[in-house]
Enzyme design. Sequence first.
Site: not given
Ligand code: EPU
Length: 416
Positions: A22-23, A91, A115, A120, A303, A395
């Site tokens: 998915k990701n 998101r 969220c 996030r 995850d 999802r």
């Molecule tokens: N963060 C910030 N500012 C930003 C971006 C992130 O403070 O601009 C913080 C977030 O709040 C969090 C941390 O950084 O505390 C890490 O978040 P990250 O941005 O890495 O997560 P994401 O990109 O929103 C992806 C996956 C998630 C997975 C996370 C961590 C996708 C579509 N989603 O989310 O997947 O948990 O990386 O590995 O790739 C899932 O599949 O169930 C899922 C939630």
Amino acid sequence: MDKIVIEGGVPLQGEVAISGAKNAALPILAATLLAPGVHRLANVPELADIRTMRRLLCIMGVKFEDGDPLVVDTTKLTGWMAPYELVKTMRAAVLVLGPLVARVRQASVSLPGGCAIGARPINLHLKGLEALGVKITLNQGYVEAKAKRLRGTDIHLDIPTVTGTENLMMAATLARGTTRLINAAQEPEVADLARFLVAQGANIEGIGTDTLIIHGVEDLAPSPYTIMSDRIEAGTYLAAAAITRGEVTITNAPVEYLAAILEKFHDAGVRCSAEENLVRVEPGGSLQGVDVRTLPYPGFPTDMQAQFMALMSVAKGASVITETIFEDRFIHVGELKRLGADITISGNQAVVRGSKHLSGAPVMATDLRASASLVIAGLAAQGTTEVQRVYHLDRGYARLTEKLEALGARIKRAPA
Ligand code: EPU
């Protein structure tokens, strides 16, 4: 709205094939926006989130032809708006921001709200885009982005954000000059996106490391690509096999990216081995409580935290589970307790004391991986477990009930 009904206590047996990740598929679908033409993507999983991303791209004029490979025609873009109605359900919709500003020099993307697993924010996505020359304003809940041709620069990420790295890497492929993304996320799905971009003609060095060097090119052109398989789905079936003391072969598994997950299961006494693209789980041995701390890749993934906690709830002894990525990712705890798990939370740590038995109950969760952990616990629990709000599982898990049923689980979907 359906629910899943499980009669627990059956050791899983047989073979299960892992679907596309998915990701990885979500950012790669967004990245097709960068290269006008007809793309062919193989191994795209059939998931609600993928359908949401397709709906979003349709709004931008993208056309699809179903099948494997999925055909994605991005020849003509007619829109650059990601509406609130779609972003609020997923998101990852924010991943269109980078490609749109790079190709059509503008985007209007609803700001994702809070969220279930944490605040996030996307501040690092926006800060990085500004450094590349994008003018960002916030208007009525929408991020309005406008740019001339982007220009490469050095970007230091405060946190190695996964989708933030992806957004910035996609935008930088078409920038003038070189961008260095420092403290970039090293997740395998980021590397898969990078390899997809390289196949389209992008020039990216340091793939899979914490420093990505992107030399901008004039344009990109479609080239067929196969999406990697899903390491979290593989880990989820590993947990399901282990908790039922089953004998399961997981095929099409991305074994090279499962090291941290396999090591923890191993430490917990799960008999598992991996070779090429197979993971074998065998019954026997006793499950032991082990401590785990979620970390960015190559650490143990957040995850998999909820699913591992389900397993720990029936292990011998105690286990301390520390969540370092998201601030609210223990929503499954209250529900696991309803099944008889003994868990106490203090800040970002959960102490799990293994119980001899779990017993079935109606449960529900407000997040994908939390719901998966309840299914895993339900497979081991005595009696009937009903997991409500199945749409969370839809999802991110392709044909979950069918795959578990084929492994012998007594599981079915039913109207709630
Ligand atoms: N963060 C910030 N500012 C930003 C971006 C992130 O403070 O601009 C913080 C977030 O709040 C969090 C941390 O950084 O505390 C890490 O978040 P990250 O941005 O890495 O997560 P994401 O990109 O929103 C992806 C996956 C998630 C997975 C996370 C961590 C996708 C579509 N989603 O989310 O997947 O948990 O990386 O590995 O790739 C899932 O599949 O169930 C899922 C939630």
